[in-house]
Design an enzyme around this catalytic site. Structure first.
Site, PDB file in Angstrom:
ATOM      1  N   GLU A  22       0.817  -1.207   0.000  1.00 54.08           N
ATOM      2  CA  GLU A  22       0.000   0.000   0.000  1.00 54.08           C
ATOM      3  C   GLU A  22       0.857   1.266   0.000  1.00 54.08           C
ATOM      4  O   GLU A  22       0.563   2.209  -0.718  1.00 54.08           O
ATOM      5  CB  GLU A  22      -0.932  -0.015   1.224  1.00 54.08           C
ATOM      6  CG  GLU A  22      -1.830   1.198   1.372  1.00 54.08           C
ATOM      7  CD  GLU A  22      -2.898   1.289   0.287  1.00 54.08           C
ATOM      8  OE1 GLU A  22      -3.053   0.313  -0.472  1.00 54.08           O
ATOM      9  OE2 GLU A  22      -3.566   2.333   0.203  1.00 54.08           O
ATOM     10  N   ASP A  23       1.897   1.296   0.799  1.00 51.14           N
ATOM     11  CA  ASP A  23       2.598   2.561   1.049  1.00 51.14           C
ATOM     12  C   ASP A  23       3.961   2.711   0.395  1.00 51.14           C
ATOM     13  O   ASP A  23       4.593   3.750   0.518  1.00 51.14           O
ATOM     14  CB  ASP A  23       2.785   2.759   2.569  1.00 51.14           C
ATOM     15  CG  ASP A  23       1.456   2.983   3.270  1.00 51.14           C
ATOM     16  OD1 ASP A  23       0.487   3.314   2.567  1.00 51.14           O
ATOM     17  OD2 ASP A  23       1.399   2.825   4.496  1.00 51.14           O
TER      18      ASP A  23
END
Ligand code: MN
Length: 713
Positions: free
Chosen positions: A75-76
């Site tokens: 996700e990051d």
């Protein structure tokens, strides 16, 4: 931080190879999140590390710890699913991806009534229950560090935690996680109420502690006298538990019985009940407050005895009594599966909640993957949760298709649908959706509307009704043609075509079915507003009624009873014989066949021999409608077959039962069926189907009989 990783490795006691993978996962995550900071200003790696720590405390396996360390990496950071898979394997990569999917969803705006659906979806869309456990620990750490976020975020996250995450932890039996999530949430949701309870507890803390210590000492002493080895502990109930009773149930805080609770943990179930007796001897129980969750576990498999008693000082307190195993389940719930896998025994008496026990017992034969997928199926076997591209959750039955989805959005969307994308790929309209799919309906203003096949593809009544509605409005001509063709074929098959040619008869039927004209009726059958079967049944009933009436009028004085008990349409005193293949009796639905030599032979209408004759052009014209006379008084032969254990006397028992019922038997024969089964063929004479029903019941009750059927040859 290196020490913390080493502590994790020690705690879970894994192999050297797994230890190396865990260290690698930490280095990987640390490098990937390098430039990022938490809201607290600390390096981001603090967060995945804390998640892995909680997971290790819960006793999860190395793969889950690794996935916990990597849970934000897709996700990051620049990391992809493929990269994770190459380095750490499919199991880890799938978990990280599963967590990512859940992270991308924003539940904070959920309405209360939507919450249950979201909880279910949450559970259903994780292909692996460990994904949920990671997500819960992720949330737990975020809640522990919520003070660094801005106030509106605090409120949103706390509400979401209360509505979605805490109930899921509860459902999975993970009490320690649930309790902490609730306490942290309420602190942000109602700071004033929270403070009030905290203050009360602090004010009474010394007194309460002293009381708990006194009670503990007495109980330990008494248990020792009875030579019961037990762990006794005292505690103050968690804040949200008290909050709920005070603010939601409107109780005065002094009246909350279980602010103070004692817990007694013993080895065996009989000891639990012994301890209960001892507690009730020592302290006065409050009536109606005893609960036996050992005998009847809670749905989340919680087991314990609960009782509330009054202490010497007049202060009531709750006592929970359970075994060590029950205690592990109560604290860790589903996670105990990993933590205590080796210690959970198959003690027959332990009424663990059924599915958990079943899965744990099966554990020797199945691997973890199977355990997980079985568990998922068990939770929500027949529900499906999918998304619109905007992220709205749509709840559909299992096996639903893009068509169901489109009509669940709006009938206009369904009617203009020309295709569908699932997770960005074009798919056929009859493909089955799976949990968590994101579905985009492709529409066009020039779409020709739904196709008739959709009626058989769609799984929901809603979609089918909307499709029918469309056909009703948009395709009248087509409906009329289609309805008419199907109807006329069916009319012929039921030998009713001639009757329906009669104009008066037709008008009568239309009126009865509430249609203005024949075209409307055809159209309705075409779009599915009324089934052809229903119309045909109506016509058949009406026809039979008229036939009987006509007979009545023709012979107003006395009806000469047909000797056979069967009325043949349009033929008086017709010779009738009963087919030997299916031996019909009054009450059976019947149909006649005009034989070449001997009048009409009567079959049951479900006789397989009839099915062939109805479709064969050489014989179909010779089928004729027949019906039973109002009260046939003769007896009719019918053939039965009894299947049973091959034991001495079974034939005699069958024969005795028949004669006990005053029923004539024309023939009976028995044979062994190779193995230890015997087959008894009998022909008996009956009045009607009702009598047959009681014969079947009676025969099935005979010792050793496994089945009784009517014979069709
Ligand atoms: Mn996270």
């Amino acid at each position: 931080m290196k020490e913390r990783i080493e502590a994790i490795i020690q705690r879970i006691n894994c192999s050297e190879a797994d230890a190396a993978r865990i260290r690698d996962a930490f280095e990987t995550a640390d490098a990937a999140h390098k430039s990022q900071l938490r809201s607290s200003g600390e390096p981001y790696i603090i967060h995945p590390l804390a998640v892995a720590e909680i997971l290790s405390e819960l006793g999860l396996d190395p793969d889950t710890i690794i996935a916990g360390l990597l849970h934000d990496i897709i996700e990051d950071t620049e990391f992809s699913y493929q990269q994770v898979r190459q380095r750490f394997g499919t199991s880890v990569a799938d978990m990280v991806e599963g967590v990512t999917k859940l992270t991308r969803m924003d539940f904070s705006s959920a309405e209360e009534e939507e919450a249950e659906n979201i909880r279910k979806m949450f559970l259903a869309m994780a292909r692996d229950i460990r994904v949920i456990i990671i997500k819960l620990t992720d949330r737990l750490h975020n809640m522990r560090t919520l003070m660094y976020r801005p106030p509106h975020k605090q409120r949103n996250k706390a509400l979401e935690t209360m509505q979605i995450y805490a109930p899921i932890a509860h459902r999975l039996g993970m009490n320690s996680v649930k309790v902490e999530l609730e306490d942290l949430s309420i602190m942000y949701l109602d700071p004033v109420g929270y403070e009030e309870i905290q203050e009360y507890l602090e004010k009474n803390n010394q007194e309460g502690r002293a009381m708990l210590n006194r009670i503990m000492a007495r109980m330990k002493e008494r248990l020792a006298e009875h030579e019961i080895e037990a762990t006794v502990s005292g505690r103050v109930k968690h804040t949200y538990g008290i909050y709920r009773k005070v603010y939601m149930n409107g109780r005065d805080i002094d009246q909350v019985y279980d602010i103070y609770a004692m817990r007694v943990i013993v080895d065996t179930i009989p000891q639990c009940y012994n301890v209960l007796g001892i507690v009730h001897e020592l302290y006065h129980p409050i009536p109606g407050r005893f609960k036996d969750y050992i005998y009847t576990p809670k749905p989340n498999m919680y087991q314990s005895l609960h009782t509330t008693v009054v202490g010497r000082s007049g202060q009531p307190f709750e006592v929970q009594i359970r075994t060590k195993e029950m205690h592990k389940m109560a604290e860790y719930g589903i996670a105990a599966h990993w933590k205590y896998k080796h210690n959970i025994t198959k003690n027959g008496d332990e009424a663990l909640f059924a599915w958990v026990r079943r899965f744990i017992e099966n554990q020797q034969e199945t691997d973890n993957e199977e355990f997980i997928s079985d568990l998922r199926v068990e939770l929500f076997a027949d529900e499906l949760f999918v998304f619109t591209p905007k992220g709205d959750v749509i709840n559909l039955p299992a096996n639903a298709t893009p068509i169901d989805f489109a009509y669940a959005i709006h009938s206009a969307v369904g009617n203009r649908m020309v295709g569908a994308k699932v997770n960005n790929k074009i798919v056929p309209l009859d493909s089955k959706l799976t949990n968590g799919d994101i579905i985009e309906v492709l529409t066009s203003n020039s779409a020709r509307g739904p196709s008739r096949d959709w009626l058989t593809i769609a799984k929901t009544g809603e979609a089918r009704n909307k499709i029918k509605q469309w056909f009703k409005k948009e395709r009248r001509e087509e409906n009329i043609q289609l309805g008419r063709a199907e109807f006329e074929a069916e009319l012929r098959r039921n030998l009713l075509a001639r009757a329906f040619e009669n104009e008066e008869f037709r008008a009568n039927i239309l009126k009865k079915l509430d249609f203005q004209n024949l075209e409307d009726l055809y159209a309705a059958m075409g779009y599915g507003g009324i089934t052809v079967r229903k119309v045909i049944n109506r016509i058949a009933d009406e026809h039979t009624r008229q036939e009987k009436q006509a007979r009545g009028l023709a012979r107003p004085m006395r009806e000469t009873k047909p000797t056979s008990g069967v009325i043949v349409e349009g033929i008086d005193n017709c010779l009738v014989k009963f087919a030997r293949c299916c031996t019909p009796i009054p009450g059976d639905h019947i149909i006649g066949f005009i034989t070449k030599g001997y009048g009409v032979s009567v079959h049951r209408s479900d006789c397989p021999n009839i099915a062939g004759m109805l479709t064969d052009p050489a014989t179909q014209d010779r089928m004729i409608r027949v019906s039973w006379a109002s009260a046939p008084s003769e007896l009719y032969q019918t053939a039965l077959q009894v299947i049973g254990r091959n034991r001495i006397g079974i034939l005699a028992d069958v024969a005795t039962a028949i004669s006990d019922m005053n029923i004539q038997m024309s023939s009976v024969s028995a044979r062994a069926n190779g193995g230890d089964e015997s087959i008894i063929d009998l022909v008996i004479n009956l009045r009607n189907a009702e009598q047959l029903g009681s014969v079947l019941l009676r025969l099935k009750r005979i010792d050793g009989v496994s089945d009784v059927t009517r014979v069709v040859r």
